[in-house]
Design an enzyme around this catalytic site. Structure first.
Site, short mmCIF file in Angstrom:
data_model
loop_
_atom_site.label_atom_id
_atom_site.label_comp_id
_atom_site.label_asym_id
_atom_site.label_seq_id
_atom_site.Cartn_x
_atom_site.Cartn_y
_atom_site.Cartn_z
N HIS A 76 -1.94 -10.79 -61.93
CA HIS A 76 -3.27 -10.29 -61.56
C HIS A 76 -3.14 -9.41 -60.32
O HIS A 76 -2.09 -9.36 -59.70
CB HIS A 76 -4.21 -11.46 -61.26
CG HIS A 76 -4.77 -12.07 -62.50
ND1 HIS A 76 -6.10 -11.96 -62.85
CD2 HIS A 76 -4.18 -12.76 -63.50
CE1 HIS A 76 -6.29 -12.58 -64.00
NE2 HIS A 76 -5.14 -13.08 -64.43
N GLY A 77 -4.23 -8.73 -59.99
CA GLY A 77 -4.24 -7.92 -58.78
C GLY A 77 -3.11 -6.90 -58.78
O GLY A 77 -2.48 -6.64 -57.76
N ASP A 91 -12.04 -12.15 -68.72
CA ASP A 91 -11.25 -12.23 -67.49
C ASP A 91 -11.87 -13.26 -66.54
O ASP A 91 -13.10 -13.29 -66.38
CB ASP A 91 -11.27 -10.83 -66.85
CG ASP A 91 -10.27 -10.68 -65.72
OD1 ASP A 91 -9.28 -11.44 -65.68
OD2 ASP A 91 -10.47 -9.77 -64.88
N GLU A 120 -4.39 -20.19 -64.87
CA GLU A 120 -3.89 -19.66 -63.59
C GLU A 120 -3.45 -20.79 -62.67
O GLU A 120 -4.14 -21.80 -62.53
CB GLU A 120 -4.95 -18.80 -62.90
CG GLU A 120 -4.53 -18.42 -61.48
CD GLU A 120 -5.13 -17.14 -60.94
OE1 GLU A 120 -5.57 -16.30 -61.74
OE2 GLU A 120 -5.13 -16.98 -59.71
N SER A 139 -14.85 -9.04 -66.98
CA SER A 139 -15.06 -10.12 -66.01
C SER A 139 -16.48 -10.66 -66.19
O SER A 139 -17.30 -10.07 -66.88
CB SER A 139 -14.92 -9.55 -64.59
OG SER A 139 -15.98 -8.64 -64.34
N HIS A 169 -7.19 -9.06 -55.55
CA HIS A 169 -7.97 -8.05 -56.27
C HIS A 169 -8.41 -6.95 -55.30
O HIS A 169 -8.54 -7.19 -54.10
CB HIS A 169 -9.23 -8.68 -56.88
CG HIS A 169 -8.93 -9.64 -57.99
ND1 HIS A 169 -9.54 -10.85 -58.14
CD2 HIS A 169 -8.07 -9.54 -59.04
CE1 HIS A 169 -9.08 -11.47 -59.22
NE2 HIS A 169 -8.18 -10.70 -59.79
P1 13P Z 1 -6.78 -5.12 -59.41
O1 13P Z 1 -7.97 -5.26 -58.49
O2 13P Z 1 -5.50 -5.02 -58.64
O3 13P Z 1 -6.92 -4.01 -60.36
O4 13P Z 1 -6.67 -6.48 -60.26
C1 13P Z 1 -7.46 -6.68 -61.39
C2 13P Z 1 -7.40 -8.07 -61.90
O5 13P Z 1 -6.54 -8.86 -61.59
C3 13P Z 1 -8.46 -8.45 -62.83
O6 13P Z 1 -8.39 -9.79 -63.21
O1 G3H Z 2 -11.48 -10.11 -61.65
C1 G3H Z 2 -11.25 -9.08 -61.06
C2 G3H Z 2 -11.73 -7.78 -61.44
O2 G3H Z 2 -11.33 -6.82 -60.53
C3 G3H Z 2 -13.21 -7.78 -61.77
O3 G3H Z 2 -14.03 -7.49 -60.73
O4 G3H Z 2 -15.99 -9.08 -60.93
O5 G3H Z 2 -16.20 -6.88 -59.75
O6 G3H Z 2 -15.99 -6.98 -62.23
P1 G3H Z 2 -15.65 -7.61 -60.92
ZN ZN Z 3 -7.63 -11.11 -61.75
#
Ligand code: 13P
Ligand code: G3H
Ligand code: ZN
Length: 339
Positions: A220-221, A83, A142, A50, A186
């Site tokens: 996602h999520g 990401d 997305e 990310s 998330h």
């Molecule tokens: P989670 O928080 O459910 O693991 O989702 C991660 C995600 O979608 C990262 O882009």
């Molecule tokens: O994009 C979602 C992921 O859970 C990443 O989280 O930005 O805290 O690394 P983060």
């Molecule tokens: Zn995500």
């Protein structure tokens, strides 16, 4: 070295009828845990960073750790994925650094918070596709916004993906993979009860897959937030009150209807927190931090290996040889000439 484009990995997954986990990384132990799990289960793998991860570890540190993973595990096809890119500039920088896949999340404005309008999303995503495909790199877009229907983030129902719009979005942008908002969010607090069709809209995936049978869908999520990990964290001194995640059976239902990439970050974080808390609480006299970081790596490995088996990617690492990005570029050029 077995770096591969995400498009190839997802095309192969579609042929084989399985899904591929995309696991978030911030540090060496997470990357090593994922690669150990990939070797143990003979799985192709998507490793994703990310913007938060890139700023935590630093672009070059993270990139070189990921490249080291691909070098050390030549038998595993490895995708390096950005990401939630918040702007074309973020995605272009990732491509120039050497990522083999990027997500342009144009469902939100550049602040990564404000829902964007559809035309903005089409424009920024199309711009990234043009740059990426000219280099053989994959693009995920997305539609709809994450946030959950019941947690007060976003605006509920109206942020779910619209299947008709999904068809048009794919035609106008040329994305390789489409993340569709179906009510997940998330983090560890997704749902306050076991999700059913009212709060986890799996029927939208089924409908989009009917209309776009050849496009790869992304969830996602999708952490499951296992109650056992939450219990272990709290038993070892933590105090978290996580709710319900996405049940693995629902993800498997999605995989039967075109879901090829499943994003999992939170489950890895929970597994690491549980392992580190137990390691520290179990050996109070230990002063070498490797005692805890080794446990972290093992915790990550276990949860990732479990997901790889559940998503069906296990056993598929040797099904194909990675195509170079140059070869992927030629394929994009050839398809554009035909269209
Ligand atoms: P989670 O928080 O459910 O693991 O989702 C991660 C995600 O979608 C990262 O882009
Ligand atoms: O994009 C979602 C992921 O859970 C990443 O989280 O930005 O805290 O690394 P983060
Ligand atoms: Zn995500």
């Amino acid at each position: 070295m077995s770096l591969v484009s995400m498009r190839q990995v997802l095309d192969e997954a579609a042929t084989g009828g399985y899904g591929v986990g995309a696991f978030n990384v911030n540090n060496m132990e997470q990357i090593q845990g994922i690669m150990e799990a990939a070797r143990e289960t003979a799985s192709p793998v998507i490793v994703q960073a990310s913007r938060g991860a890139r700023s935590y570890a630093g672009d070059r540190f993270l990139l070189h750790l990921m490249l080291a993973a691909a070098e050390e595990y030549p038998e595993i096809p490895v995708v390096l994925h950005q990401d939630h890119g918040n702007s074309p500039a973020t995605c272009l920088r990732a491509i120039d650094l050497g990522f083999t896949s990027v997500m342009m999340d144009g469902s939100l404005l550049e602040d990564a918070n404000t829902p964007a309008d559809y035309e903005y999303n089409v424009a920024v995503t199309r711009a990234v596709v043009e740059y990426a495909h000219a280099r053989g790199v994959t693009v995920e877009g997305e539609l709809g916004t994450l946030g959950g229907i019941e947690d007060g983030v976003g605006s509920g129902e109206v942020n779910l993906v619209d299947p008709g719009q999904a068809v048009e979005f794919v035609a106008r942008t040329g994305v390789d993979a489409l993340a569709v908002a179906i009510g997940t969010s998330h983090g560890a607090y997704k749902f306050s009860r076991e999700p059913d069709g009212d709060i986890l809209a799996m029927h939208l995936i089924e409908e989009i897959h009917r209309r776009l049978p050849d496009r790869h869908l992304v969830m996602h999520g999708s952490s499951s937030v296992p109650a056992g990990l939450v219990r272990r964290i709290n038993a070892a001194g933590g105090r978290i009150t996580a709710g319900y995640g996405v049940p693995v059976e629902q993800i498997q239902r999605g995989i039967r209807h075109g879901v090829r990439k499943i994003n999992v970050d939170t489950d890895g974080r929970l597994a690491i927190t549980a392992a580190v808390r137990e390691a520290l609480a179990g050996e109070p006299a230990e002063w070498d931090p490797r005692h805890a970081t080794k446990a972290a790596r093992q915790g990550m490995r276990e949860v990732v290996a479990e997901r790889m088996r559940q998503f069906g990617q296990a056993g598929h690492a040797a099904d194909y040889l990675p195509l170079s990005l140059e070869r992927m570029r030629e394929r994009y050029v050839a398809t554009a000439a035909v269209a």
